[in-house]
Design a protein around this motif. Structure first.
Motif, mmCIF file in Angstrom:
data_model
loop_
_atom_site.group_PDB
_atom_site.id
_atom_site.type_symbol
_atom_site.label_atom_id
_atom_site.label_comp_id
_atom_site.label_asym_id
_atom_site.label_seq_id
_atom_site.Cartn_x
_atom_site.Cartn_y
_atom_site.Cartn_z
ATOM 1 N N GLY A 146 35.908 39.829 33.559
ATOM 2 C CA GLY A 146 35.501 41.235 33.599
ATOM 3 C C GLY A 146 36.740 42.095 33.550
ATOM 4 N N GLU A 147 36.944 42.913 34.559
ATOM 5 C CA GLU A 147 38.155 43.725 34.630
ATOM 6 C C GLU A 147 39.348 42.900 35.090
ATOM 7 O OE1 GLU A 147 38.427 47.421 34.170
ATOM 8 O OE2 GLU A 147 36.762 46.688 32.937
ATOM 9 N N VAL A 148 39.042 41.931 35.966
ATOM 10 C CA VAL A 148 40.116 41.195 36.631
ATOM 11 C C VAL A 148 39.976 39.704 36.324
ATOM 12 C CG1 VAL A 148 41.046 40.549 38.896
ATOM 13 C CG2 VAL A 148 40.214 42.878 38.507
ATOM 14 N N CYS A 149 41.103 39.046 36.037
ATOM 15 C CA CYS A 149 41.044 37.610 35.760
ATOM 16 C C CYS A 149 40.707 36.853 37.043
ATOM 17 C CB CYS A 149 42.382 37.130 35.204
ATOM 18 S SG CYS A 149 42.424 35.336 35.004
ATOM 19 N N ARG A 206 45.063 39.230 37.755
ATOM 20 C CA ARG A 206 45.667 40.392 37.089
ATOM 21 C C ARG A 206 44.619 41.153 36.281
ATOM 22 N NH1 ARG A 206 47.952 40.309 31.635
ATOM 23 N NH2 ARG A 206 46.753 38.794 30.456
ATOM 24 N N ARG A 207 44.922 42.400 35.988
ATOM 25 C CA ARG A 207 44.142 43.179 35.031
ATOM 26 C C ARG A 207 44.847 43.110 33.694
ATOM 27 N NH1 ARG A 207 40.677 46.933 37.503
ATOM 28 N NH2 ARG A 207 40.678 46.604 39.758
#
Lengths: 771, 55
Positions: A735-738, A743-744
């Motif tokens: 999604g937004e974050v791994c 990390r983004r």
């Protein structure tokens, strides 16, 4: 020649504003050229000189420096004054023609300027095809060629009304940049190609002798053919084609292991052990196979002790022979299996990295497999799937080859079928890597050709979806191998709906006119294609890849053999068409679905009728529409305004698909789309968008595939998000974050953290430089 | 940019690196959506998931 009388006119102003020396002979030549085309007004040399001098005199007297346009106006006036209307007309046409050429040049130069100086992120034209990197030198060069070719064909090759129909968005001539050059695609039979070796045009390759060279040569064949065609390349029978390579590897490795065992166990020199195995191969033959090793072992046990005794050689006991055989079988199996894995891994890597078309892209490759039940083929399929599952170097999802698993009852569909395990594996791999797609040989329109065990009777799919099987030109050759699509052109279906203004009868009239136009266009292109010679296709025709081309000489035309290929009419935007005609698309209303089937059924009938009439293979395509999805709608939105549900998005819906934005269950989508597969005999594909991590829900994944099969879908696949973080190597949904490294996008991660993660996840990429 | 700090730290990796998002268009897979044309980006953006399991 005009006598160089002293003239006051010394210079003339060109269109670009430059002043250049004035030359009255240019005026004289232009008049002469116009006059030559008008036999009724033959002009004498003196008359030519006279008019020329009069034109010059106009500016002499005025004492000004004329522009090219002014001089041309004066020429026209003088020709009319001298009562030479035909010559004047020819001269005006000549001017108009040059005007047009200059405009074409200017447009083309503008395109070249954009291609050269603007990044593809800003220029949609450079992203027409997502698999070509138009930011590279060779990618740009390819685009120069492509855009230049299109301009040339429009002006000089394609009949005016057809070129205009393409330009104004009535139709779309696919791969127009290759209009006068080649065909779309071909289904390559590697078995035939490998037999006795082949030449790529740059060198001769002998028949391969183990699975590694089989797979390497498969890539080379795809690459060589790709450079001679404008579409994708497909191996319709990959499992059948690679199986002999496995058999050859196994045989070699068996005798190698047998030699080793006898050498060690019987304390022989290496030379003696080799001589002994050579004697075995001479007397018993070398025909040991993965599935027939037991029979060979029995023969060997009978043979070897006797051979030793009769020859007065060192005694070898039957038990030893049995042990040696078992050891050799096991070792050869393991080594062949791992060689096959490496061969398939290399193949996937090669097809994702090898250059095609001057390095602008990799070959568009498709591999069909799943139905060969021999042990050798099973080894190939399993290892290809496992290599695909493992991914590329750092675990990336391979983009090529397109893989198509052929589903067939009695072969791999149900528990107890010989390749059922491979069907299950295919589902697992597709849930992770999006490939393989699934084709269904039991769909009635595919089943009618099917003969058990005959790969040439199994429908295969190429590249994005193309399918070739029926053969009106030669009904005795309804086969997959060596055939392909010649060219295809798509119709802007929604526009017909808009112009019919709800009048269905009117819609069909417009549709028939449009089909007539496309038939004319495809025949025009076909005629050009037929004028080519074998030497224009050193690989495709010169090496006998295309059906029957092996019967032709280098200077023969390809006209006859091309008739085995297909001429296809495609369409996009059935959903928008139905919306504009009835207010609802086929996902929303049963009435619309009924009308949709009638429309597409009508188009198919027109193709069948045309086949009957011309004895050529006309077929109907559910157009893939990558570049096209936006082109038609942007023209239509300008022309007709934003019509809700029709022209108010940036794309027209793919072929007969239920619109992507429309909420619908997978089951209903499949039921609605399946009947269109039966009608679109040039190719089709249906997708289901699956939520969540497909790997964690293989049962749901399989239920979709089974639903497709039961509904009579020809070719389908399941879309699900496959994301990857190149920094930590995580593969799955991001999604937004791994979820792995936290990390983004765009953020960095400390090396310590990555080292820590690597202990847990071996696929975290290695970083060798501090950067 | 706040990431500038990370960049200056000795051993940080990934600054400016995005995620790869592999999607299927027209039967082919495409490595990232960067090279997709505008229409296909819009189409991908509009896709809705299909419910599975009907019983």
């Amino acid at each position: 020649m005009v006598q160089q009388k002293t003239s006051g006119v010394k210079t003339i102003i060109k269109r670009n504003g430059a002043k250049v020396p004035f030359d009255s002979n240019k005026i004289r030549n232009a008049i002469l050229k116009a006059n030559v085309h008008t036999p009724g007004e033959k002009m004498s040399e003196d008359k030519l000189d006279e008019i020329t001098l009069l034109v010059v005199a106009v500016y002499d007297q005025a004492g000004i420096t004329p522009t090219v346009e002014q001089v041309q106006d004066t020429v026209e006036e003088k020709l009319i004054e001298f009562d030479l209307p035909q010559t004047a007309k020819a001269y005006i046409l000549y001017r108009a023609e040059h005007q047009k050429m200059r405009e074409m040049d200017a447009n083309l130069m503008k395109i070249y300027e954009n291609l050269t100086f603007r990044p593809s992120a800003d220029v949609d034209l450079k992203r027409e095809n997502a698999n070509i990197d138009a930011d590279t030198a060779m990618g740009t060069m390819l685009k120069y060629g492509s855009e230049g070719a299109k301009a040339f064909y429009d002006e000089y090759v394609i009949p005016r009304e057809i070129a205009e129909a393409h330009q104004n968005g009535d139709i779309h001539i696919h791969d127009k940049d290759f209009y006068a050059l080649t065909e779309t695609c071909c289904q390559i039979n590697l078995l035939k190609l490998f037999h006795n070796g082949f030449s790529t045009g740059h060198g001769y390759l002998r028949e391969p002798n183990d699975i590694r060279s089989y797979s390497a040569l498969a890539c080379i064949a795809i690459q060589a053919n790709q450079n001679e065609m404008h579409g994708g390349q497909s191996i319709p029978n990959f499992d059948y084609c690679m199986a002999p390579g496995v058999a050859k590897s196994y045989r070699k490795l068996y005798f190698k292991a047998l030699t080793q065992y006898l050498q060690l166990h019987e304390n022989l020199s290496h030379e003696d052990a080799q001589a002994l195995v050579a004697a075995i191969r001479q007397d018993l033959g070398s025909d040991i196979t993965l599935s027939g090793s037991e029979a060979y072992g029995k023969e060997l046990v009978k043979y070897l002790p006797v051979h030793q005794q009769e020859g007065g050689y060192q005694t070898i006991y039957a038990q030893t022979v049995e042990d040696a055989h078992r050891y050799a079988c096991e070792t050869a199996w393991d080594e062949t299996d791992s060689a096959t894995y490496q061969a398939m891994e290399a193949l996937v890597h090669n097809l994702n990295t090898m250059n095609s078309r001057a390095g602008a892209q990799v070959p568009f490759s498709s591999l069909n497999y799943g139905t060969d039940t021999s042990e050798e083929a099973r080894m190939v399929i399993r290892n290809l799937l496992l290599a695909t599952e493992a991914g590329l170097g750092d675990g990336e999802t391979p983009i090529f080859p397109v893989q198509i698993f052929k589903v067939k009852e009695g072969v791999n569909y149900n528990p107890g079928d010989p390749n059922y395990d491979l069907f299950k594996l295919a589902i697992r791999v597709s849930a992770k890597r999006l490939f393989p797609n699934f084709s269904f040989l039991d769909a009635p329109f595919n089943l009618q050709y099917y003969k058990p065990g005959d790969y040439d009777s199994e429908v295969a799919y190429m590249g994005c979806r193309t399918r070739v099987m029926g053969n009106t030109y030669d009904p005795s050759r309804e086969v997959t191998c060596g055939r392909g699509n010649l060219s295809f052109t798509s119709i802007n279906l929604p526009r017909l709906g808009i112009e019919a203004r709800g009048d269905i009868k009117k819609f069909y009239e417009l549709l028939d006119d449009r089909i007539d136009l496309v038939i004319e266009q495809l025949l025009h292109r076909f005629k050009i294609q037929c004028s080519k010679k074998v030497y224009n296709y050193p690989f495709l025709m010169g090496q006998g890849v295309w059906i029957d081309s092996e019967k032709l000489g280098r200077d023969d035309t390809v006209a006859e053999v091309l008739k085995h290929g297909t001429l296809s009419i495609g369409f996009i935007g059935l959903a928008e068409t139905l919306k504009v005609l009835t207010g609802k698309h086929h996902g929303e209303s049963a009435e619309s679905q009924k009308l949709g089937l009638e429309i597409i059924g009508h188009m198919r009938k027109r193709m069948d009728d045309e086949s009957e009439k011309t004895r050529l293979n006309w077929s109907l395509l559910a157009t893939p529409a990558e570049g096209l999805s936006g082109r038609f709608v942007s023209i239509d939105a300008k022309k007709y305004g934003k019509i809700p549900g029709v022209t108010d998005r940036e794309y027209y819906t793919n072929s007969f698909h239920v619109p992507v934005y429309y909420p619908i269950s997978a089951y209903r989508k499949i039921q609605l789309e399946a009947p269109y597969h039966a009608l679109t005999n040039a190719g089709h594909i249906s997708y289901v968008e699956m939520d969540g991590d497909a790997c964690k829900n293989l049962d749901a994944f399989e239920s979709v595939i089974r639903c497709m099969k039961e509904a009579g879908i020809g070719y389908g696949s399941v879309n699900h998000p496959v994301d990857r973080d190149p920094v930590c190597g995580y593969n799955g949904i991001i999604g937004e974050v791994c979820p792995r490294c936290g990390r983004r996008a765009g953020e960095s991660v400390s090396r310590e953290k990555l080292d820590e993660l690597r202990k847990k996840y071996p696929n975290v990429p290695q970083y060798h430089c501090d950067c | 940019m706040t990431e500038m700090r990370n960049h200056n730290e000795e051993k940080a990796i990934g600054e400016g690196v995005g995620f790869e998002r592999i999607r299927r268009i027209t039967g082919y897979l495409v490595g990232t959506t960067d090279r997709w044309n505008n229409a296909k980006r819009a189409e991908e953006h509009d896709r809705v998931k299909h419910t599975i399991g009907r019983q």
